[in-house]
Design a protein around this motif. Structure first.
Motif, short mmCIF file in Angstrom:
data_model
loop_
_atom_site.label_atom_id
_atom_site.label_comp_id
_atom_site.label_asym_id
_atom_site.label_seq_id
_atom_site.Cartn_x
_atom_site.Cartn_y
_atom_site.Cartn_z
N VAL A 36 0.80 -1.22 0.00
CA VAL A 36 0.00 0.00 0.00
C VAL A 36 0.83 1.27 0.00
N LYS A 37 2.15 1.15 0.05
CA LYS A 37 3.01 2.33 0.05
C LYS A 37 2.75 3.18 -1.19
N GLY A 38 2.64 4.48 -0.97
CA GLY A 38 2.37 5.39 -2.06
C GLY A 38 0.91 5.55 -2.38
N ARG A 39 0.06 4.70 -1.84
CA ARG A 39 -1.37 4.77 -2.11
C ARG A 39 -2.19 5.11 -0.88
N PHE A 40 -1.77 4.62 0.29
CA PHE A 40 -2.51 4.82 1.53
C PHE A 40 -1.74 5.77 2.44
N THR A 41 -2.48 6.54 3.23
CA THR A 41 -1.88 7.45 4.20
C THR A 41 -2.63 7.35 5.52
N ILE A 42 -1.90 7.09 6.59
CA ILE A 42 -2.49 7.08 7.93
C ILE A 42 -2.19 8.42 8.60
N SER A 43 -3.15 8.94 9.34
CA SER A 43 -2.97 10.22 10.00
C SER A 43 -3.84 10.29 11.24
N ARG A 44 -3.53 11.24 12.09
CA ARG A 44 -4.31 11.47 13.29
C ARG A 44 -5.14 12.73 13.14
N GLY A 45 -6.35 12.70 13.71
CA GLY A 45 -7.15 13.89 13.75
C GLY A 45 -6.55 14.90 14.71
N ASN A 46 -6.91 16.16 14.51
CA ASN A 46 -6.31 17.20 15.35
C ASN A 46 -6.78 17.15 16.80
N ASP A 47 -7.83 16.41 17.07
CA ASP A 47 -8.28 16.24 18.45
C ASP A 47 -7.64 15.04 19.13
N LYS A 48 -6.80 14.33 18.42
CA LYS A 48 -6.07 13.16 18.93
C LYS A 48 -6.98 12.02 19.36
N ASN A 49 -8.23 12.06 18.95
CA ASN A 49 -9.17 11.00 19.28
C ASN A 49 -9.68 10.28 18.03
N THR A 50 -9.07 10.57 16.91
CA THR A 50 -9.47 9.98 15.64
C THR A 50 -8.24 9.66 14.82
N VAL A 51 -8.27 8.54 14.14
CA VAL A 51 -7.24 8.22 13.16
C VAL A 51 -7.92 7.93 11.84
N PHE A 52 -7.23 8.26 10.75
CA PHE A 52 -7.78 8.11 9.42
C PHE A 52 -6.87 7.22 8.58
N LEU A 53 -7.47 6.60 7.60
CA LEU A 53 -6.72 5.91 6.58
C LEU A 53 -7.25 6.37 5.23
N GLN A 54 -6.49 7.22 4.56
CA GLN A 54 -6.84 7.68 3.23
C GLN A 54 -6.33 6.65 2.24
N MET A 55 -7.22 6.11 1.44
CA MET A 55 -6.88 5.05 0.50
C MET A 55 -7.14 5.56 -0.91
N ASN A 56 -6.09 5.68 -1.69
CA ASN A 56 -6.18 6.12 -3.07
C ASN A 56 -5.74 5.01 -4.01
N SER A 57 -6.10 5.15 -5.26
CA SER A 57 -5.71 4.17 -6.28
C SER A 57 -6.03 2.76 -5.84
N LEU A 58 -7.23 2.56 -5.36
CA LEU A 58 -7.62 1.27 -4.82
C LEU A 58 -7.62 0.18 -5.89
N LYS A 59 -7.25 -1.00 -5.45
CA LYS A 59 -7.17 -2.17 -6.30
C LYS A 59 -8.11 -3.25 -5.77
N PRO A 60 -8.56 -4.16 -6.64
CA PRO A 60 -9.42 -5.24 -6.15
C PRO A 60 -8.81 -6.03 -5.00
N GLU A 61 -7.50 -6.20 -4.99
CA GLU A 61 -6.85 -6.93 -3.92
C GLU A 61 -6.86 -6.20 -2.58
N ASP A 62 -7.31 -4.95 -2.57
CA ASP A 62 -7.49 -4.22 -1.32
C ASP A 62 -8.80 -4.59 -0.63
N THR A 63 -9.65 -5.35 -1.29
CA THR A 63 -10.93 -5.74 -0.72
C THR A 63 -10.73 -6.55 0.56
#
Length: 116
Positions: A63-90
């Protein structure tokens, strides 16, 4: 008590994007290493991305280069932004937290389906 709730999954075409969210209660995420895992039917749960308390990140090679993990500014949320998704990501994607004492917490999971 600690609770983790994921959201943001759904059906998307290959090449599309989704953003997963993990919202916690009973704990401050920023003090712990947080991770996103995924599990496809018949396969073991695998680490997708991890973020430390100081913001360092690690990703599975797939997933390198396609996914990004980050924290919300309230430190109570984490996100996973997933771009260029592939069927194998299912898979079902799970939010994970490990406390200093080693106890592990998991959310219920959110389904991500990528059509070819």
């Amino acid at each position: 008590q600690v609770q983790l709730v994921e959201s943001g999954g759904g059906l998307v075409q290959a090449g599309g994007s989704l953003r997963l969210s993990c919202v916690g209660s009973g704990i401050i995420f920023g003090r712990y290493v947080m991770g996103w895992y995924r599990q496809a039917p018949g396969k073991q749960r695998e680490l997708v991305a991890r973020i430390t308390g100081d913001g360092d990140t690690n990703y599975a090679d797939s997933v390198k280069g396609r996914f990004t993990i980050s924290r919300g500014n309230d430190k109570n949320t984490v996100f996973l932004q997933m771009n260029s998704l592939k069927p194998e990501d299912t898979a079902v994607y799970y939010c994970n937290l490990v406390m200093t004492n080693g106890r592990t917490y998991w959310g219920q999971g959110t389904q991500v389906t990528v059509s070819s």
